[in-house]
Scaffold this motif. Structure first.
Motif, PDB file in Angstrom:
ATOM      1  N   LYS A  38      -0.236   5.104   0.799  1.00  0.00           N
ATOM      2  CA  LYS A  38      -1.390   5.724   1.465  1.00  0.00           C
ATOM      3  C   LYS A  38      -1.356   7.242   1.320  1.00  0.00           C
ATOM      4  CE  LYS A  38      -4.823   5.633   4.621  1.00  0.00           C
ATOM      5  NZ  LYS A  38      -5.050   5.008   5.890  1.00  0.00           N
ATOM      6  N   VAL A  53      -4.206   3.531  -1.450  1.00  0.00           N
ATOM      7  CA  VAL A  53      -5.316   3.701  -0.519  1.00  0.00           C
ATOM      8  C   VAL A  53      -5.366   5.185  -0.159  1.00  0.00           C
ATOM      9  CG1 VAL A  53      -6.241   3.119   1.764  1.00  0.00           C
ATOM     10  CG2 VAL A  53      -5.104   1.354   0.395  1.00  0.00           C
ATOM     11  N   ASP A  91      -6.380  -6.732   5.009  1.00  0.00           N
ATOM     12  CA  ASP A  91      -5.059  -6.228   5.349  1.00  0.00           C
ATOM     13  C   ASP A  91      -4.319  -7.389   6.002  1.00  0.00           C
ATOM     14  OD1 ASP A  91      -2.813  -5.101   6.686  1.00  0.00           O
ATOM     15  OD2 ASP A  91      -3.788  -3.124   6.640  1.00  0.00           O
ATOM     16  N   VAL A 126       0.813  -1.220   0.000  1.00  0.00           N
ATOM     17  CA  VAL A 126       0.000   0.000   0.000  1.00  0.00           C
ATOM     18  C   VAL A 126       0.844   1.267   0.000  1.00  0.00           C
ATOM     19  CG1 VAL A 126      -1.593   1.375   1.431  1.00  0.00           C
ATOM     20  CG2 VAL A 126      -1.989  -1.078   1.081  1.00  0.00           C
ATOM     21  N   LYS A 172      -2.631   1.035   6.588  1.00  0.00           N
ATOM     22  CA  LYS A 172      -1.468   1.931   6.704  1.00  0.00           C
ATOM     23  C   LYS A 172      -0.531   1.755   5.510  1.00  0.00           C
ATOM     24  CE  LYS A 172      -1.519   1.922  11.778  1.00  0.00           C
ATOM     25  NZ  LYS A 172      -2.928   1.716  11.797  1.00  0.00           N
ATOM     26  N   SER A 173       0.228   2.800   5.247  1.00  0.00           N
ATOM     27  CA  SER A 173       1.224   2.743   4.183  1.00  0.00           C
ATOM     28  C   SER A 173       2.194   1.596   4.457  1.00  0.00           C
ATOM     29  CB  SER A 173       1.979   4.072   4.120  1.00  0.00           C
ATOM     30  OG  SER A 173       2.787   4.109   2.983  1.00  0.00           O
ATOM     31  N   ALA A 218     -10.121   2.121   4.101  1.00  0.00           N
ATOM     32  CA  ALA A 218      -9.335   3.294   3.740  1.00  0.00           C
ATOM     33  C   ALA A 218      -8.829   4.032   4.985  1.00  0.00           C
ATOM     34  CB  ALA A 218     -10.158   4.237   2.863  1.00  0.00           C
TER      35      ALA A 218
END
Length: 162
Positions: free
Chosen positions: A9, A56, A129, A7, A113-114, A109
């Motif tokens: 973010k 995201v 996730d 991800v 987390k990134s 969303a």
């Protein structure tokens, strides 16, 4: 269809001018657009993104102009799907038209987390996730929209019907 990746973010109101800055709109070449994708909001994006990765974001992703260059740049960069709390309507439609999967899932969303590893089942709308061990139900596409995305966009889909 299942998608999975790492991800990237972002927050609210990521507009088309930061997805692909206007100074690069003299090109319609997807590879050229991908080379500058997100550079005004994340200078490392193009060097770190890998095929299959996931964006995201929070609310109103893709606001701004109606240019198709923005979803084209994202898709050409290798991003497999964009998950957001909400999308600007024209970005939503442009994404479907060019075959970029997008999904509204506010809870995911907000919590993803990134850097997390995420899996998305487009058929069911389940976003998982893997890093956090959590899942959410997003807005799955109806079959006809999945067919457009699978075909690579609206024009390839229509051409396949001949």
């Amino acid at each position: 269809m299942k998608l999975e990746g790492t991800v990237f973010k972002y927050g609210d109101n990521v507009d088309t001018d930061v997805i692909i800055p206007a100074r690069y709109l003299n090109s319609s070449d997807p590879k050229e657009l991908a080379a500058h994708c997100m550079e005004d909001i994340d200078k490392d994006f193009t060097t770190k993104v890998k095929s299959g990765d996931i964006i995201v974001a929070a609310k109103n992703f893709g606001c701004g102009s109606s240019r198709e260059h923005a979803p084209i740049a994202i898709k050409a960069s290798g991003v497999s799907i964009v998950i957001a709390e909400t999308f600007a309507r024209i970005f939503y439609r442009n994404s479907i038209n060019i075959g970029l999967p997008i999904m509204e899932c506010p809870e995911a969303a907000r919590e993803i987390k990134s850097g997390d590893q995420v899996e998305v089942d487009l058929d069911s709308g389940i976003v998982t996730d893997v890093t956090q061990g959590k899942s959410w139900k997003g807005q799955a596409f109806p079959p006809f929209m999945q067919n457009i995305i699978s075909a690579g966009g609206l024009i390839p889909y229509i051409n396949s019907k001949d």
